[in-house]
Design an enzyme around this catalytic site. Structure first.
Site, PDB file in Angstrom:
ATOM      1  N   CYS A 123       0.809  -1.226   0.000  1.00 58.94           N
ATOM      2  CA  CYS A 123       0.000   0.000   0.000  1.00 58.94           C
ATOM      3  C   CYS A 123       0.843   1.278   0.000  1.00 58.94           C
ATOM      4  O   CYS A 123       0.609   2.190  -0.808  1.00 58.94           O
ATOM      5  CB  CYS A 123      -0.970  -0.008   1.188  1.00 58.94           C
ATOM      6  SG  CYS A 123      -0.186   0.037   2.822  1.00 58.94           S
ATOM      7  N   HIS A 176      -2.453   1.224   6.982  1.00 61.27           N
ATOM      8  CA  HIS A 176      -2.810   1.116   5.565  1.00 61.27           C
ATOM      9  C   HIS A 176      -3.019   2.508   4.983  1.00 61.27           C
ATOM     10  O   HIS A 176      -3.433   3.442   5.686  1.00 61.27           O
ATOM     11  CB  HIS A 176      -4.092   0.293   5.399  1.00 61.27           C
ATOM     12  CG  HIS A 176      -4.415  -0.056   3.981  1.00 61.27           C
ATOM     13  ND1 HIS A 176      -3.634  -0.901   3.211  1.00 61.27           N
ATOM     14  CD2 HIS A 176      -5.452   0.332   3.173  1.00 61.27           C
ATOM     15  CE1 HIS A 176      -4.164  -1.016   2.002  1.00 61.27           C
ATOM     16  NE2 HIS A 176      -5.275  -0.284   1.959  1.00 61.27           N
ATOM     17  N   HIS A 188      -5.822   1.898  -3.922  1.00 57.31           N
ATOM     18  CA  HIS A 188      -4.837   1.385  -2.964  1.00 57.31           C
ATOM     19  C   HIS A 188      -4.432  -0.033  -3.348  1.00 57.31           C
ATOM     20  O   HIS A 188      -5.140  -0.732  -4.078  1.00 57.31           O
ATOM     21  CB  HIS A 188      -5.409   1.402  -1.546  1.00 57.31           C
ATOM     22  CG  HIS A 188      -6.669   0.599  -1.382  1.00 57.31           C
ATOM     23  ND1 HIS A 188      -6.919  -0.203  -0.293  1.00 57.31           N
ATOM     24  CD2 HIS A 188      -7.782   0.454  -2.177  1.00 57.31           C
ATOM     25  CE1 HIS A 188      -8.098  -0.775  -0.409  1.00 57.31           C
ATOM     26  NE2 HIS A 188      -8.640  -0.395  -1.541  1.00 57.31           N
TER      27      HIS A 188
END
Length: 215
Positions: A123, A176, A188
């Site tokens: 990510c 994240h 993402h």
């Protein structure tokens, strides 16, 4: 309010005052434009604010010329600055458009922990790759550090290109990151199953949302 607007307002106000206060005088004046211009400069330069109606105001021509030169100089500087700001904004918008195109071209690529592209990403590696290659900006490598970098942004003020952060591990800290692309959506590198994808900032992600930054 910029200089152009201030100058225009002052001119209009001064002309209006000159017309209303000296109407009788203008009726006997053979050159109304010169009279109004003279009265306008009197008002702007804080010289004689009223006219004696003899149309023989005592301001020196040099003061008027200096005032005109100052006004024109300010207007020209303002035009140059406005033009520069517009050009910079256009360049910034073009770069962000390129960044979003680059980001979208990664959709479908696999998620690999620790990968920074171009064939696979995790990510934080994905957003770092886009910011570096499309925007020329170096940002931290991992999502937790990225969440402390740049300017904090309220959720209601999100703009395209902002980084949005989540606590997906339920550990009370950012784990994240994705890149906001507008309309309540972000792209993402989600997980090994789904890879790079577009998601909505609703449901699971809304619940685990932990803030946004503008690098």
């Amino acid at each position: 309010m910029n200089v152009n607007q201030i100058v225009m307002i002052e001119l209009l106000n001064a002309i209006s005052k000159s017309n209303s206060k000296n109407k009788a005088c203008t009726n006997n004046n053979s050159n109304v434009f010169d009279f109004v211009l003279q009265s306008t400069f009197n008002s702007i330069l804080n010289d004689s604010p009223t006219c004696s109606c003899s149309c023989s105001c005592s301001n020196e021509n040099q003061n008027k010329l200096n005032g005109l030169d100052t006004l024109l100089s300010n207007v020209n500087v303002s035009k140059v600055n406005n033009s520069s700001n517009i050009n910079n904004a256009q360049k910034s918008n073009n770069k962000m458009d390129d960044a979003i195109k680059l980001l979208e071209s990664q959709i479908g690529k696999p998620y690999v922990w620790g990968a920074t592209g171009p064939k696979s990403f995790d990510c934080s590696g994905l957003v770092q790759y886009v910011y570096k290659n499309a925007l020329g900006k170096d940002i931290p490598r991992v999502s937790y550090e990225q969440s402390k970098f740049g300017k904090a942004i309220d959720k209601k003020d999100l703009q395209v290109g902002d980084l949005i952060f989540f606590d997906t591990m339920n550990k009370g800290r950012v784990s994240h990151v994705g890149m906001y692309v507008g309309n309540g959506e972000f792209i993402h590198a989600s997980n090994p199953k789904d890879g790079v994808k577009k998601s909505k900032l609703t449901g699971y992600y809304e619940k685990h949302y932990r803030g946004a930054r503008r690098p």
